[in-house]
Write an enzyme that holds these catalytic residues in place. Sequence first.
Site, PDB file in Angstrom:
ATOM      1  N   GLU A   4     -13.755  20.808  25.942  1.00  0.00           N
ATOM      2  CA  GLU A   4     -14.726  21.919  25.946  1.00  0.00           C
ATOM      3  C   GLU A   4     -15.424  22.111  24.599  1.00  0.00           C
ATOM      4  OE1 GLU A   4     -12.953  25.522  27.535  1.00  0.00           O
ATOM      5  OE2 GLU A   4     -13.015  24.738  29.567  1.00  0.00           O
ATOM      6  N   GLU A  54     -10.252  20.559  35.019  1.00  0.00           N
ATOM      7  CA  GLU A  54      -9.680  21.917  35.063  1.00  0.00           C
ATOM      8  C   GLU A  54     -10.331  22.649  36.218  1.00  0.00           C
ATOM      9  OE1 GLU A  54      -9.501  24.297  31.493  1.00  0.00           O
ATOM     10  OE2 GLU A  54      -9.156  22.503  30.268  1.00  0.00           O
TER      11      GLU A  54
HETATM   12  O1  AHR Z   1      -6.727  26.272  31.301  1.00  0.00           O
HETATM   13  C1  AHR Z   1      -6.885  27.293  30.375  1.00  0.00           C
HETATM   14  C2  AHR Z   1      -8.018  27.027  29.381  1.00  0.00           C
HETATM   15  O2  AHR Z   1      -9.235  27.072  30.070  1.00  0.00           O
HETATM   16  C3  AHR Z   1      -8.027  25.669  28.730  1.00  0.00           C
HETATM   17  O3  AHR Z   1      -7.222  25.606  27.609  1.00  0.00           O
HETATM   18  C4  AHR Z   1      -9.458  25.496  28.358  1.00  0.00           C
HETATM   19  O4  AHR Z   1      -9.844  24.149  28.324  1.00  0.00           O
HETATM   20  C5  AHR Z   1     -10.208  26.310  29.386  1.00  0.00           C
HETATM   21  O5  AHR Z   1     -11.129  27.145  28.811  1.00  0.00           O
END
Ligand code: AHR
Length: 505
Positions: free
Chosen positions: A180, A299
Amino acid sequence: MAKDFSFMQKTRIILDPAYTIAQVDSRIFGGFLEHLGRGVYGGVYHPQASSADENGFRKDVLGALHGLNLTAMRYPGGNFASGYHWMNGIGPKDQRPTVRELAWQSIEPNQFGTDEFIKMAHLMGWTPTITVNLGTGTPEEARNWVEYCNSPVGTRYADLRAKNGSEDPYQVKLWFLGNELDGPWQLGHVPADRYAILAQQAAKMMKDTDPSIETIACGSSTMSSPTYMEWDRTVLEYIGSYADYVSLHRYIENPNNDTADYLAATNSIDQRIEHMDAVCRIVQAKTCSKKRHFLCFDEWNVWYRTRSAEHTNGRGKFAPQLIEEHYNLEDTLVVAGFLNSFVRHANSVKIANIAQIVNVIAPILTRGDQILLQSIYYPFAMFSRRRDGIAIQPVVIGPAYDSPSYGRVNYIDTSAILGNGVLHTFLINRNLSEAAEVEIDHAGGKIESVKSAEVISGSDPTASNTFENPTTICSGPLQTIKVSEGKASVRLPPLSVAAVTFKVS
Ligand code: AHR
């Protein structure tokens, strides 16, 4: 009194085996383990727990994870990865430093690191995948990690691995080029052109160290980002074939407590995937490249109840309780919606990781020595047991509704996988109060019989499992299925997720 569903409109689903999408990549059933809150410490690793094995791994948690049939595991973050120096997490445990961790403002004792992760992955049959630090780390540190994991003994970092217990290389084949980095919340966030240079340098050195690895470039982390899609185009154009995939993240929310609207979020999951694939194809066309970048949805989940500082700032504690969402019935339908979307986009989505696996926005919760399977555990398990085969393009003809946030959606959301003599179908009934009659027409083929069928349902969208009542929302057999003349008809309860495997010819 039993409800009369006789007025319901029928949905017809046509699954023609000639309309294939692509082979379903088993890596879409991956998980994500981050050093965050009680994900590692108190989650999978807890030497003091009564169920701990000789490695300090919680056998009860690993047993529950086993039921999810996960294929791959992403580690060590997430935001955590952008401040993590992997050398802190190897070697004798009593010599590893305790550090202040900045992404989640917690204390990190480094008792669980690369060697423990790989040991756990081997034990669980997961393909290990690693996110390198391109936030506060350097391309060289990333490349050294590849050597530590993958090179034969005879050079500095490979010899260090052997010294730490494994002469054999770990064969980590998939590496994430940071996390990210488009987001201002990220340690080491930079503009797209700077990230592109950093990621290209790291990927080149990593691939020079082990040419057999694949890499994933950071894509836009949210659709609301001001650089959405522009970031992705810039990065992919610059990095070219040094990256094989681009990552995307999506957390769905129900802030207004509007179940019907929330369940229509599948439209935005499809859209997110299609946007990203569009960028990949534009870049491929623009650069006249043979290489198409595929998507890594590394994610995804439901996350909105625990977004505030109270849930995201560890305030200098070790293993604080952070982002521990308690999931309910409506969340199971959204989780199933993600999986339906991945199957329907099997031609572009090759990897996906549910975020996360234990305690932290997770299907499993621990409390002391107890564990709880949350509602979202069940749809994942239902899909991942039926993952082998080719995705079929479903045609859905049936009633639909308009949602304020996501537009028009069918009441029935579906996907299908054609395996060896079997057809796996996944069905979500978004109707809050009415059952649905679904006819499944395996056009060009014949449904012979039902091999297995499971359903999750309930009348209250907010019902959830608790340590006191742990089985309020779980999967059970689905019996309301008839097969005749090569077709099937399925009656789905309101607010339900079903997985039905048919024997077909
Ligand atoms: O999954 C929780 C967080 O969400 C992770 O660390 C990040 O990559 C995202 O913003």
